[in-house]
Design a protein around this motif. Structure first.
Motif, PDB file in Angstrom:
ATOM      1  N   GLY A   1       1.704  10.364  -5.357  1.00 23.55           N
ATOM      2  CA  GLY A   1       2.578  11.517  -5.211  1.00 23.55           C
ATOM      3  C   GLY A   1       3.060  11.766  -3.802  1.00 23.55           C
ATOM      4  O   GLY A   1       3.691  12.794  -3.531  1.00 23.55           O
ATOM      5  N   LEU A   2       2.791  10.831  -2.883  1.00 26.08           N
ATOM      6  CA  LEU A   2       3.233  10.990  -1.505  1.00 26.08           C
ATOM      7  C   LEU A   2       4.654  10.458  -1.337  1.00 26.08           C
ATOM      8  O   LEU A   2       5.017   9.444  -1.932  1.00 26.08           O
ATOM      9  CB  LEU A   2       2.300  10.243  -0.549  1.00 26.08           C
ATOM     10  N   LYS A   3       5.438  11.135  -0.503  1.00 25.42           N
ATOM     11  CA  LYS A   3       6.799  10.685  -0.235  1.00 25.42           C
ATOM     12  C   LYS A   3       6.775   9.609   0.842  1.00 25.42           C
ATOM     13  O   LYS A   3       6.162   9.781   1.899  1.00 25.42           O
ATOM     14  CB  LYS A   3       7.672  11.852   0.222  1.00 25.42           C
ATOM     15  N   ILE A   4       7.448   8.477   0.574  1.00 28.27           N
ATOM     16  CA  ILE A   4       7.491   7.360   1.511  1.00 28.27           C
ATOM     17  C   ILE A   4       8.915   7.197   2.041  1.00 28.27           C
ATOM     18  O   ILE A   4       9.869   7.107   1.271  1.00 28.27           O
ATOM     19  CB  ILE A   4       7.044   6.046   0.836  1.00 28.27           C
ATOM     20  N   ILE A   5       9.055   7.183   3.365  1.00 26.29           N
ATOM     21  CA  ILE A   5      10.336   6.901   4.001  1.00 26.29           C
ATOM     22  C   ILE A   5      10.506   5.387   4.045  1.00 26.29           C
ATOM     23  O   ILE A   5       9.638   4.669   4.544  1.00 26.29           O
ATOM     24  CB  ILE A   5      10.394   7.473   5.435  1.00 26.29           C
ATOM     25  N   GLN A   6      11.621   4.894   3.509  1.00 20.66           N
ATOM     26  CA  GLN A   6      11.856   3.450   3.449  1.00 20.66           C
ATOM     27  C   GLN A   6      11.690   2.813   4.828  1.00 20.66           C
ATOM     28  O   GLN A   6      12.386   3.169   5.774  1.00 20.66           O
ATOM     29  CB  GLN A   6      13.265   3.170   2.918  1.00 20.66           C
ATOM     30  N   PRO A   7      10.766   1.859   4.966  1.00 21.77           N
ATOM     31  CA  PRO A   7      10.519   1.264   6.285  1.00 21.77           C
ATOM     32  C   PRO A   7      11.602   0.279   6.721  1.00 21.77           C
ATOM     33  O   PRO A   7      12.160  -0.452   5.902  1.00 21.77           O
ATOM     34  CB  PRO A   7       9.182   0.547   6.098  1.00 21.77           C
TER      35      PRO A   7
ATOM     36  N   SER B   1      -5.591  17.863  11.292  1.00 21.30           N
ATOM     37  CA  SER B   1      -6.708  17.053  10.797  1.00 21.30           C
ATOM     38  C   SER B   1      -6.285  15.657  10.360  1.00 21.30           C
ATOM     39  O   SER B   1      -7.128  14.814  10.077  1.00 21.30           O
ATOM     40  CB  SER B   1      -7.365  17.747   9.599  1.00 21.30           C
ATOM     41  N   MET B   2      -4.980  15.395  10.285  1.00 22.23           N
ATOM     42  CA  MET B   2      -4.410  14.149   9.762  1.00 22.23           C
ATOM     43  C   MET B   2      -4.673  14.000   8.260  1.00 22.23           C
ATOM     44  O   MET B   2      -4.693  12.899   7.731  1.00 22.23           O
ATOM     45  CB  MET B   2      -4.935  12.918  10.520  1.00 22.23           C
ATOM     46  N   GLN B   3      -4.845  15.116   7.590  1.00 24.28           N
ATOM     47  CA  GLN B   3      -5.137  15.116   6.150  1.00 24.28           C
ATOM     48  C   GLN B   3      -3.868  15.418   5.358  1.00 24.28           C
ATOM     49  O   GLN B   3      -2.979  16.145   5.810  1.00 24.28           O
ATOM     50  CB  GLN B   3      -6.194  16.191   5.866  1.00 24.28           C
ATOM     51  N   SER B   4      -3.789  14.833   4.159  1.00 25.05           N
ATOM     52  CA  SER B   4      -2.684  15.122   3.256  1.00 25.05           C
ATOM     53  C   SER B   4      -2.669  16.612   2.927  1.00 25.05           C
ATOM     54  O   SER B   4      -3.714  17.207   2.674  1.00 25.05           O
ATOM     55  CB  SER B   4      -2.831  14.309   1.970  1.00 25.05           C
ATOM     56  N   LYS B   5      -1.471  17.206   2.938  1.00 24.07           N
ATOM     57  CA  LYS B   5      -1.363  18.631   2.643  1.00 24.07           C
ATOM     58  C   LYS B   5      -1.635  18.939   1.175  1.00 24.07           C
ATOM     59  O   LYS B   5      -2.139  20.018   0.841  1.00 24.07           O
ATOM     60  CB  LYS B   5       0.036  19.134   3.020  1.00 24.07           C
ATOM     61  N   LYS B   6      -1.300  17.981   0.289  1.00 28.09           N
ATOM     62  CA  LYS B   6      -1.418  18.291  -1.138  1.00 28.09           C
ATOM     63  C   LYS B   6      -2.485  17.480  -1.871  1.00 28.09           C
ATOM     64  O   LYS B   6      -2.784  17.760  -3.025  1.00 28.09           O
ATOM     65  CB  LYS B   6      -0.056  18.109  -1.824  1.00 28.09           C
ATOM     66  N   ILE B   7      -3.046  16.471  -1.209  1.00 26.17           N
ATOM     67  CA  ILE B   7      -4.099  15.674  -1.852  1.00 26.17           C
ATOM     68  C   ILE B   7      -5.369  15.816  -1.015  1.00 26.17           C
ATOM     69  O   ILE B   7      -5.434  15.294   0.109  1.00 26.17           O
ATOM     70  CB  ILE B   7      -3.699  14.193  -1.978  1.00 26.17           C
ATOM     71  N   PRO B   8      -6.372  16.519  -1.498  1.00 22.99           N
ATOM     72  CA  PRO B   8      -7.566  16.799  -0.689  1.00 22.99           C
ATOM     73  C   PRO B   8      -8.354  15.547  -0.317  1.00 22.99           C
ATOM     74  O   PRO B   8      -8.408  14.576  -1.076  1.00 22.99           O
ATOM     75  CB  PRO B   8      -8.395  17.723  -1.591  1.00 22.99           C
TER      76      PRO B   8
ATOM     77  N   PHE C   1       0.822  -1.212   0.000  1.00 26.65           N
ATOM     78  CA  PHE C   1       0.000   0.000   0.000  1.00 26.65           C
ATOM     79  C   PHE C   1       0.850   1.254   0.000  1.00 26.65           C
ATOM     80  O   PHE C   1       0.441   2.285  -0.546  1.00 26.65           O
ATOM     81  CB  PHE C   1      -0.970   0.005   1.182  1.00 26.65           C
ATOM     82  N   TRP C   2       2.033   1.188   0.584  1.00 31.51           N
ATOM     83  CA  TRP C   2       2.936   2.336   0.483  1.00 31.51           C
ATOM     84  C   TRP C   2       3.262   2.616  -0.981  1.00 31.51           C
ATOM     85  O   TRP C   2       3.376   3.764  -1.395  1.00 31.51           O
ATOM     86  CB  TRP C   2       4.221   2.063   1.260  1.00 31.51           C
ATOM     87  N   LYS C   3       3.382   1.534  -1.762  1.00 32.93           N
ATOM     88  CA  LYS C   3       3.659   1.693  -3.191  1.00 32.93           C
ATOM     89  C   LYS C   3       2.504   2.417  -3.879  1.00 32.93           C
ATOM     90  O   LYS C   3       2.714   3.301  -4.727  1.00 32.93           O
ATOM     91  CB  LYS C   3       3.869   0.311  -3.829  1.00 32.93           C
ATOM     92  N   SER C   4       1.274   2.072  -3.495  1.00 27.14           N
ATOM     93  CA  SER C   4       0.097   2.748  -4.068  1.00 27.14           C
ATOM     94  C   SER C   4       0.079   4.222  -3.704  1.00 27.14           C
ATOM     95  O   SER C   4      -0.251   5.081  -4.529  1.00 27.14           O
ATOM     96  CB  SER C   4      -1.195   2.083  -3.558  1.00 27.14           C
TER      97      SER C   4
END
Length: 403
Positions: free
Chosen positions: A176-182, A357-364, A168-171
C-alpha cells in the motif's frame, strides 16, 4: 524469538545494526541476498570510500539533496557529518578532510570503514543471513511474514534498506505504499563531437555547464571521457536534472564555459595577446591553463591556420575562439552510468514516512532508510551521509521500543 528484521546489508542497514546495542541486537536478523555486505561502500570513491562530506550545518547540508531537502533537515539535526566522523573515530578509524571537503579514511581504503561497521554489528550479536535475500514481504496479524531462500520468517518489526531495487519496490507497493517511478540520478553525458574526439582524459579545473532551454546549470571540475563528458559539474547537473533529462530521453544541448571567464573577458584577453605576443605562433602558444591538445582542437574547429601568429588573428577569428571557450554548444545523446556508484531518483514517496523515526505513517513497525526512499544527492559523500543519519534515527527508535 527474533523480533526485528533488517532487509538489506548496505550502508543504511548496517548502520542500523551497528547502533542497536546488544540488548536489541540479539533480537535482530539482517537479511542480505549477496554473499558479502556493504558492496557500495566497498567500491565508493574508487575503493577509498567517500564516507561523508565536511558540511556541519544541517541548513547548508540539505542544499546538496535534489530530493529530500525538506525531510532530511530534522534527521541531520539528530545526526550530521560531524557525528559520523566522531562515530568512526571512536572505533579507531582515522578520517581526513580533503581540499574539496570530501571525507575519506586516512588509510585510503574502504576496508577500514567496512571493518568498523562489521565489528560493531558483530558486537551487537545481530544474526547475519547472507545469500538469503527477502523475496516477499506480507503484513500479517502482529507483524510481518518474510519469505526468503531459507524459508518463511515472522517478525514484529521490519526495516527496509534494500537500496534501488525495482523488485522490492513492487513488494512495497503491494503493502500500500506509493512508489515514485525511479530514474537514474548520477550519470555522465554521451557526446560525439569533433572538438573532443581523441581528447579523453583531459580535465578542466573550473567550468560552468548549462542545459539549453532548461533552468539547469552547474559549475565545478569537468572531464572529457571516451563517451563524452563527466566530472563533478556534469554529475551535479545529472542529479538536479534527473527527472527532466529522463523526460527528454537524454537528448539535449549543453553550453560549456571551459575557462570560468566571460566571453568579453576572453575576447579582450586574446586581443591583448595580439599586441604582446604578436609574432608568436597561435597553435604553439596556448595561453590558458587547460592542456594544449584541447587548444589545438578548438583552433582547428575555428579553422585557424597552423602557421598563423597572434597578430594575424582577425576580429572574427578572435570572436569564434572566445565563443567556443565560453559558450561552446554540444549535443548530448544518451547517458552512461557513473562507475559502480549507481544512484536513482525515485522510490518510496517521502510523504509516506515520518522522518522523526523513519517509520511508515500508515503501516506500523515498518521502517525505511537509504535509496529505497525517494532521496538522492550529488556526489561527495552526501548519499552515504543520508544512510548513516537515517539509520541512526531508526536504531534510536528501536532501542526505545525494545530495550
Amino acid at each position: 524469538m527474533k523480533k526485528i528484521a533488517i532487509v538489506g546489508g548496505g550502508a543504511a542497514g548496517y548502520f542500523v545494526a551497528a547502533n542497536l546495542g546488544k540488548t536489541v541486537g540479539q533480537q535482530t536478523v539482517l537479511f542480505e541476498q549477496a554473499t558479502l555486505p556493504l558492496q557500495k561502500v566497498r567500491v565508493s570513491g574508487g575503493g577509498r570510500c567517500n564516507v561523508t562530506h565536511a558540511c556541519f550545518d544541517p541548513l547548508d547540508l540539505v542544499e546538496f539533496y535534489p530530493r529530500g531537502k525538506k525531510e532530511l533537515l530534522g534527521v541531520f539535526y539528530t545526526f550530521q557529518p560531524g557525528d559520523t566522523m566522531a562515530w568512526f573515530d571512536d572505533r579507531g578509524v582515522a578520517l581526513k578532510i580533503e581540499d574539496d571537503n570530501r571525507v575519506f579514511p586516512e588509510s585510503d581504503s574502504s576496508l577500514s570503514i567496512i571493518e568498523a561497521l562489521t565489528k560493531a554489528v558483530d558486537q551487537n550479536k545481530v544474526q547475519l543471513n547472507f545469500s538469503d535475500g527477502v523475496q516477499e514481504i506480507a503484513k500479517v496479524e502482529g507483524g510481518y511474514e518474510l519469505t526468503t531462500k531459507s524459508g518463511t520468517h515472522f517478525f514484529e518489526t521490519v526495516i527496509i534498506t534494500t537500496g534501488s531495487t525495482p523488485k522490492f519496490w513492487k513488494s512495497l507497493k503491494t503493502l500500500g505504499l506509493k512508489i515514485i517511478q525511479p530514474v537514474p540520478s548520477l550519470f555522465t553525458f554521451n557526446c560525439k563531437d569533433p572538438r573532443i574526439e581523441g581528447l579523453m582524459g583531459i580535465s578542466f579545473e573550473q567550468t560552468e555547464v548549462k542545459i539549453i532551454n532548461q533552468k539547469l546549470e552547474a559549475d565545478g571540475p569537468m572531464l572529457i571521457t571516451h563517451w563524452g563528458f563527466s566530472g563533478p559539474a556534469i554529475l551535479r547537473l545529472s542529479a538536479w536534472g534527473a527527472l527532466k533529462l529522463n523526460d527528454c530521453g537524454y537528448k539535449f544541448d549543453i553550453e560549456i564555459n571551459f575557462v570560468n571567464q566571460s566571453k568579453d573577458e576572453v575576447f579582450t584577453f586574446l586581443n591583448t595577446k595580439k599586441q604582446i605576443d604578436a609574432k608568436k605562433n597561435v597553435h604553439k602558444n596556448n595561453p590558458f591553463e587547460f592542456p594544449k591538445r584541447f587548444w589545438i582542437s578548438i583552433l582547428n574547429y575555428c579553422q585557424i591556420d597552423e602557421n598563423k601568429v597572434y597578430a594575424d588573428l582577425s576580429k572574427k577569428q578572435v570572436e569564434a575562439i572566445s565563443t567556443e571557450l565560453c559558450q561552446g554548444r554540444y549535443a548530448v545523446n544518451g547517458k552512461s552510468t557513473f562507475k559502480d556508484e549507481f544512484v536513482t531518483a525515485g522510490g518510496v514517496d517521502l510523504k509516506e514516512i515520518d522522518f522523526h523515526s523513519m517509520q511508515s505513517k500508515k503501516i506500523p513497525n515498518l521502517f525505511m532508510a537509504g535509496e529505497v526512499l525517494n532521496i538522492d544527492a550529488i556526489t561527495g559523500g552526501f548519499n552515504f551521509q543520508a544512510c548513516w543519519s537515517e539509520g541512526y534515527v531508526i536504531s534510536e527508535k528501536l532501542k526505545e521500543i525494545y530495550q
